[in-house]
Motif scaffolding. Structure first.
Motif: not given
Ligand code: 13P
Length: 299
Positions: A21-22, A25, A29-30, A57-58, A259-260
């Protein structure tokens, strides 16, 4: 733990999957990711982690970069519609026009670009290594795109002549500078960190201009206890999680809707169906590989 997270854990084991994950996020998600990082760290992790499947996830260019660097792994991008307006603002004809005008210049593109633009470049770079990559280019002049602010920042650091595509990240470029000034007054002791995609007027008042990975190192090495964060708001969650004894406040109202877009339910669905897989035309992937590999190896 929710039923969704439990089901993700079960499938992640069975699929030998790593969830990356970036730092922009959403918090949920993180929280379920195996690794959270900046663009450069994610691309390196996609290639080096011990797994068969990568759930990225990004935004889409991050999944594409992972797919190029890890061709033997299945790269899932749970919501392919999560794109990057900065990446899509520079099409191949726009880049080709700049290259034709400056035939002696090597081309460095920001990783926030299409895979086709990467295929046309000597190297790509992230905000973490843009200065190092441009310095390493074997030419005094460099065509750079698509982010005009990052380009100007790198030009100021390298002394090279950069021919810069006129594009930008809408959330960063439209940073609310009056909010930055107001929060500066409210927290006069705080360090202000801004991303190089922000406009030069924001760098002028910042204590440091840094990519997201370098923001973490800055906080770790700093004796300050309060920080104003001038980048996408997810980064504030990341910093609060890593440094619970410090205080962080977002500035400039920088929020990226793309990103969301990924939710835990999307991650679960992608692991159940093993779709959507990030597929790149093999000829384009082959043409982009050297550029992406240079990015991953510099800095
Ligand atoms: P970083 O490379 O600092 O993670 O930034 C990624 C990005 O997309 C900035 O908008």
């Amino acid at each position: 733990m929710t039923d969704t997270v439990r089901a993700i854990d079960d499938l992640r084991r069975r699929r030998r999957a790593a969830i990356l994950a970036h730092s922009y996020q959403p918090a949920d998600i993180q929280a379920l990711a195996d690794f959270v990082g900046d663009s450069l760290e994610l691309s390196r992790a996609a290639a080096s982690m011990d797994c068969e499947t990568v759930v990225l996830c990004g935004v889409r260019f991050m999944a594409e970069t992972a797919a190029v660097l890890a061709p033997d792994r299945t790269v899932l991008h749970p919501v392919p519609d999560a794109g990057c307006p900065l990446a899509s603002c520079m099409d191949t004809s726009g880049l080709a026009a700049l290259q034709n005008d400056h035939p002696g210049a090597r081309t460095v593109v920001y990783v926030n670009s299409s895979i086709e633009a990467k295929a046309m470049s000597w190297a790509c770079c992230t905000s973490a290594n843009a200065t190092a990559v441009v310095s390493a280019a074997p030419s005094g002049e460099v065509v750079f795109g698509p982010d005009r602010n990052l380009g100007a920042f790198v030009a100021s650091r390298t002394g090279k002549k950069l021919w810069i595509f006129d594009g930008g990240c809408p959330p960063h470029h439209s940073m609310d500078l009056s909010d930055v000034a107001r929060k500066r007054r409210l927290w006069p002791d705080a360090k202000l960190l801004v991303h190089p995609e922000a406009p030069p007027a924001a760098w002028a008042v910042a204590d440091a201009v840094l990519g997201t990975g370098a923001m973490i190192s800055f906080v770790r090495d700093s004796s300050a206890s309060r920080f104003l964060i001038g980048t996408e708001s997810g980064m504030v969650h990341r910093l609060r999680t890593l440094f619970p004894d410090r205080e962080f406040e977002p500035v400039g109202s920088v929020s990226c809707p793309d990103m969301k877009k990924i939710t835990p339910a999307d991650v679960l669905a992608s692991l159940e169906r093993m779709e959507p897989v990030t597929r790149i035309d093999p000829a384009v992937a082959e043409a982009a590989r050297a550029s992406v590999a240079r990015m991953a190896s510099i800095g």
